[in-house]
Scaffold this motif. Structure first.
Motif, short mmCIF file in Angstrom:
data_model
loop_
_atom_site.label_atom_id
_atom_site.label_comp_id
_atom_site.label_asym_id
_atom_site.label_seq_id
_atom_site.Cartn_x
_atom_site.Cartn_y
_atom_site.Cartn_z
N THR A 1 3.94 -37.74 81.67
CA THR A 1 4.94 -36.85 81.31
C THR A 1 4.26 -35.74 81.50
O THR A 1 2.92 -35.65 81.63
N ASN A 2 5.45 -34.59 81.29
CA ASN A 2 4.79 -33.34 82.79
C ASN A 2 5.55 -32.41 81.93
O ASN A 2 6.47 -32.33 82.18
N GLN A 3 4.94 -31.15 81.97
CA GLN A 3 5.84 -29.80 82.58
C GLN A 3 6.44 -29.66 83.21
O GLN A 3 6.30 -30.20 84.57
N ARG A 4 8.09 -29.87 83.13
CA ARG A 4 9.10 -29.97 84.10
C ARG A 4 8.83 -28.50 85.49
O ARG A 4 8.62 -27.91 84.79
N GLU A 5 9.47 -28.68 86.32
CA GLU A 5 9.83 -27.53 87.15
C GLU A 5 8.29 -27.17 87.74
O GLU A 5 9.04 -27.00 88.86
N THR A 6 7.53 -26.89 87.52
CA THR A 6 6.43 -26.64 87.98
C THR A 6 6.21 -27.14 89.28
O THR A 6 6.47 -28.02 89.55
N VAL B 1 4.63 -22.08 88.45
CA VAL B 1 4.72 -22.64 86.95
C VAL B 1 6.58 -22.33 86.56
O VAL B 1 6.75 -21.09 87.03
N TRP B 2 7.33 -23.20 86.22
CA TRP B 2 8.25 -23.03 85.66
C TRP B 2 9.24 -21.80 85.05
O TRP B 2 9.52 -21.14 85.06
N GLN B 3 7.19 -20.91 84.55
CA GLN B 3 8.22 -19.66 83.81
C GLN B 3 7.81 -18.36 84.89
O GLN B 3 8.61 -17.72 84.24
N GLY C 1 7.54 -26.67 71.69
CA GLY C 1 6.01 -26.31 72.59
C GLY C 1 6.20 -25.08 72.57
O GLY C 1 6.16 -24.05 72.30
N THR C 2 5.63 -24.72 74.18
CA THR C 2 5.16 -23.38 74.61
C THR C 2 6.68 -22.89 75.08
O THR C 2 7.02 -21.71 74.08
N GLY C 3 7.90 -23.47 74.78
CA GLY C 3 8.98 -23.25 75.08
C GLY C 3 9.58 -24.04 74.31
O GLY C 3 8.84 -24.81 72.83
N CYS C 4 11.18 -24.04 73.97
CA CYS C 4 11.78 -25.11 72.58
C CYS C 4 12.45 -25.65 73.43
O CYS C 4 13.81 -24.72 74.14
N PHE C 5 12.84 -26.90 74.11
CA PHE C 5 14.33 -27.20 74.41
C PHE C 5 14.59 -28.65 73.31
O PHE C 5 14.44 -29.09 73.15
N MET C 6 15.96 -28.04 73.18
CA MET C 6 17.47 -28.66 72.65
C MET C 6 17.98 -29.70 73.41
O MET C 6 18.87 -29.00 74.86
N ALA D 1 15.32 -18.90 87.77
CA ALA D 1 14.14 -19.16 89.29
C ALA D 1 13.48 -20.13 88.23
O ALA D 1 12.20 -20.29 88.38
N TYR D 2 13.62 -20.38 87.13
CA TYR D 2 13.17 -21.30 86.37
C TYR D 2 13.22 -22.82 87.13
O TYR D 2 11.83 -23.47 87.12
N PHE D 3 13.88 -23.59 88.30
CA PHE D 3 13.87 -24.16 88.78
C PHE D 3 13.14 -23.93 89.88
O PHE D 3 11.85 -23.40 90.69
N GLY E 1 9.99 -36.06 82.32
CA GLY E 1 9.58 -34.76 82.37
C GLY E 1 9.80 -34.83 80.97
O GLY E 1 10.10 -35.76 80.14
N ASP E 2 8.92 -33.70 80.34
CA ASP E 2 7.62 -33.67 78.66
C ASP E 2 9.20 -34.02 78.35
O ASP E 2 9.24 -34.88 77.21
N GLN E 3 11.14 -32.79 78.64
CA GLN E 3 11.62 -33.05 77.15
C GLN E 3 12.57 -34.23 76.95
O GLN E 3 12.81 -34.76 76.61
N GLN E 4 12.56 -34.61 78.42
CA GLN E 4 13.89 -36.29 78.57
C GLN E 4 12.37 -37.03 77.46
O GLN E 4 12.98 -37.80 76.84
N GLN F 1 1.02 -34.11 79.98
CA GLN F 1 0.91 -32.56 81.03
C GLN F 1 1.74 -31.24 80.28
O GLN F 1 2.67 -31.28 81.86
N GLY F 2 1.01 -30.38 80.21
CA GLY F 2 1.93 -29.70 79.37
C GLY F 2 1.84 -28.28 79.68
O GLY F 2 1.25 -28.36 80.88
N THR F 3 2.40 -27.11 79.42
CA THR F 3 2.05 -25.60 80.36
C THR F 3 0.90 -25.65 79.92
O THR F 3 0.00 -24.63 80.75
N THR F 4 0.66 -25.98 78.55
CA THR F 4 -0.95 -25.07 78.31
C THR F 4 -1.88 -25.76 78.04
O THR F 4 -3.33 -25.66 78.00
O1 G3P Z 1 5.12 -27.72 78.21
P1 G3P Z 1 6.01 -27.38 77.35
O2 G3P Z 1 5.66 -28.99 76.43
O3 G3P Z 1 6.25 -26.58 77.28
O4 G3P Z 1 7.33 -28.13 78.69
C1 G3P Z 1 7.07 -27.20 79.08
C2 G3P Z 1 9.17 -27.97 79.63
O5 G3P Z 1 9.04 -28.86 80.42
C3 G3P Z 1 10.07 -26.91 81.03
O6 G3P Z 1 10.90 -27.05 81.43
#
Ligand code: G3P
Ligand code: ADP
Length: 496
Positions: A79-84, A101-103, A264-269, A133-135, A242-245, A10-13
């Protein structure tokens, strides 16, 4: 015998369902985009019912499309967009407000207040997170403070909070399991990542009743079974991350020092730091990678808020490309950006800057700048942001990466991946499966149910699709990067 694992990503978009076989290959995949709601500048919401419906719809449809029977699915991994943040009435199952939403930046003033009281240091020490405000924490507080009757209901024990994983699992199990996993809990700003429990001081500071919070479980674990009314049979839900983990897990980064970057929508290292939580001196987050094998393992994370979303902006708002892959074709029509930098700070800047008030900027415009230059500069901004984060990560961990593993939708862009290798001076490896988020969730679910024996077995599935070797002289690389740093500076501290 059950032959497959199904991941619900379940992603952001979009909501996506992918079926994997025992070799970690994709058998079938379906996804559905859903509505992005922007009620005010800087605010972002989703409708939790639309998220749930779209997720169930694609799960059923992918089974139908392939003719695979629900009985053949050994387990489901979420697995999911996190923080939302979703808050719902546990008696009616209805959300009391849209998902924040996390954003979304609406709780920046709450964060400013935390910082002015100096409580941010305490929060960083306990949660590993920079106050932003992200969390989820300040988002829950906002709902309780602003939705009529919510605080009273929460105090009566009638409301549940969940990130999207909890919201999905609660609904899929017919309201039986109110749970999350360690990786998601570590993104709420309410969870002590060292003591592995909800932190009473933070809950008190934000005035959030603990009764709202889910039980925290390992990431590879049987949380419950899908209600029979959904697929006709009960399927164990056995993975949650969470999707990044999950992507870190899917990239098989199981050893200390291994890292991946998801575009993805964002970028997470994220870099695996093993059983030790490594604090950052450079604006990275210390977070939980996963709980598995009776322990948790930690990661360092660089969170970039806008990556592929900037390409969607070229498509949807500027309308200068018809689809995301076309960005590659246009970028390659010019040999450089003609001096242009795009800083896509649409929702502020995350790591390593953490500026909630930064806003997007296009710099270096001259009369000869064409749309190809803007498109190229937008793609390049993903690579520059990644370099910001990689430098911070190498400094914090003391580890120099020999190659960067990449994944996510925008990693399909060959121009971007080559420029990434060039601007880092580090090779980039793209695996055969770039849907590593879903793959990681499948691995977690499959390991919990014995479909796979463990990490050693699934690690054998990883293979390289393409290797990008750096091919830029150092002088050009450093000159370009210096221009980026200057551009970022100009975008900072813009909005009031
Ligand atoms: O929906 P994504 O893949 O951009 O991931 C969003 C992140 O989990 C936000 O922390
Ligand atoms: N070939 C491409 N070039 C650049 N960006 C792309 C390309 N393909 C997809 N994207 C971007 O990748 C993102 C989708 O990736 P995905 O991993 O599905 O993200 P999410 O899980 O955040 O929804 C979109 O923002 C899209 O603009």
């Amino acid at each position: 015998m059950s032959k497959y694992i199904m991941a619900l990503d379940q992603g952001t978009t979009s909501s996506r369902a992918i079926i994997f076989d025992h070799s970690g290959n994709i058998v079938a995949s379906l996804n559905k985009e859903f509505t992005q709601i922007y009620p005010n500048p800087g605010w972002v919401e989703h409708d939790p019912m639309e998220i749930l419906d779209s997720q169930i719809e694609v799960a059923k449809a992918v089974l139908e499309k392939t003719g695979i029977k629900a009985e053949e699915i050994a387990a489901i991994g979420i697995t999911n967009q996190r923080e939302t943040t979703v808050v719902w009435d546990k008696n009616t199952g209805k959300p009391v407000y849209n998902a924040i939403v996390w954003q979304c930046r609406r709780t920046a003033p709450i964060c400013d207040e935390i910082k002015s009281n100096g409580f941010d240091k305490e929060i960083l020490k306990k949660t590993g997170l920079v106050v932003d405000a992200y969390f989820s924490g300040t988002k829950i507080k906002w709902i309780l403070d602003n939705v009529e009757g919510a605080r009273e209901k929460a105090e009566n024990g009638d409301l549940y909070f969940g990130n999207i994983d909890s919201w999905l699992i609660w609904n899929l199990t017919g309201g039986k399991a109110h749970v999350t996993d360690y990786s998601n809990a570590s993104r709420t700003m309410l969870f002590n990542i060292y003591e592995l429990k909800w932190d009473k001081d933070i809950l008190e500071y934000l005035d959030i009743p603990e009764s709202m919070l889910p039980d925290v479980k390992p990431s590879s674990y049987v949380y419950g079974y899908t209600d029979k009314s959904i697929f006709g049979v009960e399927i164990p839900i056995a993975g949650d991350a969470g999707d990044q983990q999950a992507a870190l897990f899917g990239q098989t980064c199981y050893d200390k020092g291994m890292a991946k970057n998801t575009y993805g929508t964002g970028c997470f290292m994220l870099m695996n730091t093993g059983e030790k939580a490594v604090p950052s001196k450079n604006g990275l987050l210390t977070t939980i990678a996963w709980g598995i094998d009776d322990k948790v393992e930690y990661a360092l994370e660089g969170s970039i808020f806008i990556a592929g979303a900037a390409i969607q902006w070229l498509r949807d708002e500027l309308k200068i490309i018809d689809n995301s892959p076309q960005s590659e074709e246009y970028a390659q029509k010019v040999s450089d950006t003609n001096g242009v930098y795009v800083v896509p700070a649409f929702v502020g800047l995350g790591a390593p800057y953490w500026d909630m008030y930064a806003r997007g900027a296009i710099l270096g415009l001259t009369r000869g700048v064409k749309r190809e230059h803007i498109i190229r500069a937008t793609l390049e901004s993903l690579a520059y942001q990644t370099r910001d984060v990689l430098e911070a990560m190498q400094d914090d961990s003391g580890i120099k990466l020999s190659a960067l593993k990449v994944d996510g939708g925008a990693s399909a862009n060959n121009f971007l991946m080559q420029f990434q290798a060039d601007i880092l001076g580090v090779p980039v490896d793209r695996p055969t499966v770039i849907e590593t988020t879903a793959l990681g969730a499948s691995y977690l679910a499959g390991i919990a149910t014995g479909f796979w024996s463990g990490r050693e077995e699934v690690a054998k599935n990883w293979g390289v699709d393409r290797h990008f070797e750096p091919n830029m002289d150092i002088e050009t690389r450093e000159k370009l990067y210096a221009g980026w740093k200057k551009a970022v500076e100009r975008s900072m501290n813009w909005a009031d």
